[in-house]
Scaffold this active site. Sequence first.
Site, PDB file in Angstrom:
ATOM      1  N   GLY A  12      -0.549 -14.517   7.602  1.00  0.00           N
ATOM      2  CA  GLY A  12       0.504 -13.556   7.310  1.00  0.00           C
ATOM      3  C   GLY A  12       0.794 -12.546   8.400  1.00  0.00           C
ATOM      4  N   LEU A  90       4.515 -23.197   4.676  1.00  0.00           N
ATOM      5  CA  LEU A  90       4.394 -24.599   5.093  1.00  0.00           C
ATOM      6  C   LEU A  90       4.931 -25.613   4.092  1.00  0.00           C
ATOM      7  CD1 LEU A  90       0.891 -24.523   6.830  1.00  0.00           C
ATOM      8  CD2 LEU A  90       3.163 -24.192   7.825  1.00  0.00           C
ATOM      9  N   ASN A 107      14.129 -18.411   7.801  1.00  0.00           N
ATOM     10  CA  ASN A 107      12.865 -18.974   8.274  1.00  0.00           C
ATOM     11  C   ASN A 107      12.706 -18.673   9.760  1.00  0.00           C
ATOM     12  OD1 ASN A 107      10.442 -20.604   8.122  1.00  0.00           O
ATOM     13  ND2 ASN A 107      11.558 -22.195   9.224  1.00  0.00           N
ATOM     14  N   HIS A 109      10.841 -20.279  13.214  1.00  0.00           N
ATOM     15  CA  HIS A 109      10.216 -21.499  13.748  1.00  0.00           C
ATOM     16  C   HIS A 109       9.726 -21.214  15.165  1.00  0.00           C
ATOM     17  CE1 HIS A 109       9.452 -25.776  14.181  1.00  0.00           C
ATOM     18  NE2 HIS A 109      10.035 -25.726  15.362  1.00  0.00           N
ATOM     19  N   ASP A 150      14.455 -27.349   9.223  1.00  0.00           N
ATOM     20  CA  ASP A 150      14.756 -26.658  10.479  1.00  0.00           C
ATOM     21  C   ASP A 150      16.172 -26.932  10.985  1.00  0.00           C
ATOM     22  OD1 ASP A 150      12.145 -25.609  10.544  1.00  0.00           O
ATOM     23  OD2 ASP A 150      11.382 -27.344  11.637  1.00  0.00           O
ATOM     24  N   GLU A 179       7.814 -13.706  17.863  1.00  0.00           N
ATOM     25  CA  GLU A 179       8.175 -13.804  16.441  1.00  0.00           C
ATOM     26  C   GLU A 179       8.107 -12.437  15.766  1.00  0.00           C
ATOM     27  OE1 GLU A 179       6.218 -16.807  14.094  1.00  0.00           O
ATOM     28  OE2 GLU A 179       5.991 -18.125  15.819  1.00  0.00           O
TER      29      GLU A 179
END
Length: 206
Positions: A12, A90, A107, A109, A150, A179
């Site tokens: 997390g 996931l 999301n 990636h 994706d 990220e």
Amino acid sequence: MLKFAVMASGGGTDFQSLIDAVSAGKINAEICCLIAGKPGIYAIERARKAGIAAEVVQKKEFAGADEFDEAVLKTLQRNQADFVVLAGYLNIVGPKTIRAYKNKIINIHPALIPSFCGMGMYGKHVHEAVIDYGVKYSGATVHFVNEEADAGPIIMQETVPVLENDTPETLAARVLETEHILLPKAVALMADGKLRVEGRTVRILK
């Protein structure tokens, strides 16, 4: 103020970046809950420390994909989530949930979509593929989720150099730093209603 749910399957750290951004007033929305993909993950502890409700919705507990999809959707609706952020989640989000939250599921990636993405491309597998291919840049992509892995419209991307001596672990660490900056920025834009989807293009409104 809008509410958003976070879905995670591991430690997390992306989730923590959102908790910190909300706490600092950088995201004008409230995290209404964490949906954990399995019990015992550290993301649940992060939620507890931040006073955020956490629920485990584990795929193997359900008879099939449809039942799992229904359970996820009901959990989101029960917690009154206006939109959803996948932060190291996931499992595949089911079609019923995607339809209910069209262009409202974000999301992140760990590569530059449309490269090194799709089924089977997650975690260490992504960085191994990047290094094996010999590309000079990787990065992170924040995108909307649709029914193909994706493949939803891209919101934001940031590049990260791939160094000659990189291992999957060193590259992953550098991408993860990116990220933690990129995801809160995208979520802040979502919370402020500044993202408009036009076909495959996401317009960032001023």
